[in-house]
Design a protein around this motif. Structure first.
Motif, mmCIF file in Angstrom:
data_model
loop_
_atom_site.group_PDB
_atom_site.id
_atom_site.type_symbol
_atom_site.label_atom_id
_atom_site.label_comp_id
_atom_site.label_asym_id
_atom_site.label_seq_id
_atom_site.Cartn_x
_atom_site.Cartn_y
_atom_site.Cartn_z
ATOM 1 N N ASP A 1 9.576 -1.115 5.322
ATOM 2 C CA ASP A 1 9.011 -1.945 4.265
ATOM 3 C C ASP A 1 8.858 -1.064 3.029
ATOM 4 N N ASP A 2 8.391 -1.648 1.913
ATOM 5 C CA ASP A 2 8.250 -0.845 0.699
ATOM 6 C C ASP A 2 7.283 0.307 0.924
ATOM 7 N N CYS A 3 6.246 0.037 1.687
ATOM 8 C CA CYS A 3 5.281 1.070 2.044
ATOM 9 C C CYS A 3 5.071 1.034 3.556
ATOM 10 N N LEU B 1 1.962 1.325 6.318
ATOM 11 C CA LEU B 1 0.528 1.016 6.307
ATOM 12 C C LEU B 1 -0.137 1.686 7.497
ATOM 13 N N ASP C 1 6.570 0.650 -5.291
ATOM 14 C CA ASP C 1 6.461 0.330 -3.860
ATOM 15 C C ASP C 1 5.054 -0.138 -3.508
ATOM 16 N N LEU C 2 4.031 0.478 -4.114
ATOM 17 C CA LEU C 2 2.669 -0.026 -3.897
ATOM 18 C C LEU C 2 2.548 -1.451 -4.432
ATOM 19 N N ALA D 1 4.802 -3.688 -4.643
ATOM 20 C CA ALA D 1 5.494 -4.625 -3.759
ATOM 21 C C ALA D 1 4.718 -4.918 -2.491
ATOM 22 N N MET D 2 3.718 -4.081 -2.175
ATOM 23 C CA MET D 2 2.862 -4.353 -1.015
ATOM 24 C C MET D 2 1.540 -4.994 -1.435
ATOM 25 N N ALA E 1 -1.496 -7.236 2.989
ATOM 26 C CA ALA E 1 -0.333 -6.594 2.375
ATOM 27 C C ALA E 1 0.821 -7.590 2.259
ATOM 28 N N LEU E 2 1.584 -7.468 1.175
ATOM 29 C CA LEU E 2 2.770 -8.302 0.969
ATOM 30 C C LEU E 2 3.946 -7.623 1.654
ATOM 31 N N ARG E 3 4.293 -8.113 2.827
ATOM 32 C CA ARG E 3 5.346 -7.476 3.602
ATOM 33 C C ARG E 3 6.695 -8.141 3.349
ATOM 34 N N ARG E 4 7.737 -7.541 3.902
ATOM 35 C CA ARG E 4 9.062 -8.125 3.732
ATOM 36 C C ARG E 4 9.316 -9.256 4.710
ATOM 37 N N ASP E 5 8.555 -9.270 5.783
ATOM 38 C CA ASP E 5 8.905 -10.171 6.883
ATOM 39 C C ASP E 5 8.089 -11.457 6.897
ATOM 40 N N ALA F 1 7.302 -9.875 -0.281
ATOM 41 C CA ALA F 1 7.678 -9.239 -1.552
ATOM 42 C C ALA F 1 8.432 -7.943 -1.280
ATOM 43 N N ILE F 2 9.221 -7.558 -2.284
ATOM 44 C CA ILE F 2 9.965 -6.295 -2.246
ATOM 45 C C ILE F 2 10.159 -5.874 -3.696
ATOM 46 N N ASP F 3 10.364 -4.587 -3.933
ATOM 47 C CA ASP F 3 10.709 -4.215 -5.305
ATOM 48 C C ASP F 3 12.215 -3.993 -5.404
ATOM 49 N N GLN G 1 20.771 -7.098 -2.619
ATOM 50 C CA GLN G 1 20.492 -6.251 -1.467
ATOM 51 C C GLN G 1 19.016 -6.319 -1.086
ATOM 52 N N HIS H 1 17.041 -7.867 2.229
ATOM 53 C CA HIS H 1 16.091 -7.229 3.154
ATOM 54 C C HIS H 1 14.966 -8.192 3.537
#
Lengths: 321, 321
Positions: free
Chosen positions: A25-27, A29, B71-72, B74-75, B141-145, B207-209, B216, B220
């Motif tokens: 992930d971006d970070c 945790l 990256d912070l 995006a989370m 947290a705003l994760r990718r999944d 979310a992602i940056d 791409q 993700h």
């Protein structure tokens, strides 16, 4: 050829322990126990500067993490996890697999999983950045500035072997296969004293790890704590492998040799038994080498009790001209 | 010539905010609010790979931190602090002073002080490693999944300018001073969307940056969330400076251009007003570009509503042969 994402997945993704969000992930945790603070340290290691280009990649993976775990040890912090940045001049998968193995093995031994990272290609040098995170109850960290006048000064483990191995490999000393065999492990496979750091919480007043050499690192404690010290060379735990060395290179190795990753710490004289018990609990040799003084400066006494005058300097990446 | 310790003191020691133990011990220490987790990200930047050797050092100091703050963002994490590793091929104090200025200025703007680091000399390349730490309430947290079928897909800011500036500076496009002037700021002075990330807590599902390019990075999110998506090229906020560009390089810049450091995120269609309000609160443009689908895959529609076929790839440091 594998893509960056495939590489990351293949060598650096492990199932994250419960509560940690790992690589991907971006970070990353991680939680921190109530009442505890986060301790963190970072190191940037470069080929040709911090390691030889032909070093065993498994040892390199181990050491890249070990030097950072040693910083957690010196604060009395319990490892939580780490992140890794890797700049590779070429894509050598057997090399990468061995590096990852060495890294993950030490991470597993200390409960310090890899939870994030960055992989990139470099033009020339192999570069490795590691940042570790640990936890320590608020107010209990072993800092550099806590030494008090009259404290005993201690070191863990043995001193000097890594310096000798480095100079043998670098061609500064004439080839000596037996001496190299006896010292190389100290240089390439340092064992961070995490258990000792934890055991010294509440006992030691100040601590530091010996990355730059005993005199220089002890000097940091003295400067931060505004005290002086007197230590005795003959008390210092020189590595057994150095028993046959001449006095000058032996002194240089013991007093000035870096890359040791043992702890130097101070504790009240009244806590000597507690220090010895902490060493036993952590399975670490601890040796008392002197004590702190009100008068500034660092005195090293030789075997006749006379102050040594020509002392070796520590390691500085940008030495003064 | 200054010693390593003097250098660290001169450019990288700032008075640590209350509660933080900064540069000058084995580890830095920081507290974490009860109920919050630590978010961390690391980047390793190399001369010739991530930046041009003649880049303005002030901009480089800014960007080295900005890409990590992104990256912070995006989370949805609030910055706490950062550590810096710096490998310098030479000791150029004006360069170092400007680099430190750019770094510290952005750190101050986001309440993300430098609390630790490592300075060393490199044989060839300038290398910069930055690790940032932030805090986010557990579970927020705003994760990718987290994307769900039927979510709106949004991006912040404008797209494509950094890619065009990079290709102009790299000589891939014919010299165009006006176009370079209009796009260079996006490449060299990216503004991490930290305030937007915080405002989107509880609103965005994922979310992602945009470090590797929209297609791409959105890919993700889709892969991690096991959903597909349909987005419309004409809705995408291409940078105004690119208005006169031909279709092919414009598409390449908007869809595939990396180094953007804006956010791509998904949110329920019922929360459109909340997303727009978050954008206003964070002083960030937010644009809805499509929605997620149950069917896997990523469809990009052109201005006539037809799926585009030749899509640009994102940036990969180790491209497949």
């Amino acid at each position: 050829m594998a893509s960056e994402f495939e590489l990351i997945a293949r060598y650096f993704t492990r199932t994250a322990p419960t509560g940690l969000l790992g690589v991907g992930d971006d970070c990353a945790l991680f939680p921190v126990p109530p009442g505890e603070q986060v301790a963190t340290s970072t190191d940037l290691l470069l080929e040709g500067r911090h390691f030889f280009p032909d070093v065993d990649p498994r040892a390199l993976g181990h050491k890249a993490l070990a030097v950072n775990l040693s910083d957690l040890a010196a604060m009395g912090a319990r490892p939580i996890g780490c992140v890794l940045g890797l700049a590779l001049p070429r894509l050598d998968e057997p090399w990468l697999a061995a590096f990852a193995d060495g890294f993950h093995a030490l991470a597993a031994a200390h409960g310090c999983p890899l939870i994030g990272g960055d992989t990139t290609r470099s033009a020339h040098d192999l570069a490795i950045s590691v940042t570790v995170f640990g936890a320590v109850p608020a107010g209990q960290a072993l800092r550099r500035d806590g030494a008090q006048v009259g404290d005993d000064i201690w070191v863990s483990g043995e001193l000097g072997a890594a310096d000798v191995a480095y100079r043998l490999l670098d061609g500064q000393y004439p080839a000596d296969a037996a001496l190299l065999a006896a010292t190389r492990g100290a240089l390439e496979w340092p064992q961070p004293q995490v258990a000792l750091g934890l055991a010294l919480r509440g006992i030691a007043h100040a601590a530091i790890d010996l990355s730059d050499g005993l005199l220089q690192d002890l000097g940091h404690i003295l400067a931060a704590s505004r005290v002086g010290a007197c230590v005795e060379f003959d008390r210092m735990p020189a590595a057994a492998a150095l028993a046959a060395m001449d006095a000058a290179p032996l002194q240089r190795a013991v007093l000035g040799g870096g890359d040791v990753y043992q702890l130097c710490f101070t504790a009240p004289a009244a806590r000597r038994d507690a220090v010895l018990a902490a060493g036993r609990a952590a399975n670490a040799r601890v040796t008392r080498i002197g004590q702190t003084l009100a008068q500034p400066g660092l005195i090293v006494l030789d075997g006749q009790g006379r102050p040594m005058t020509a002392l070796p300097a520590g390691f500085d990446h940008f030495p003064a001209a």
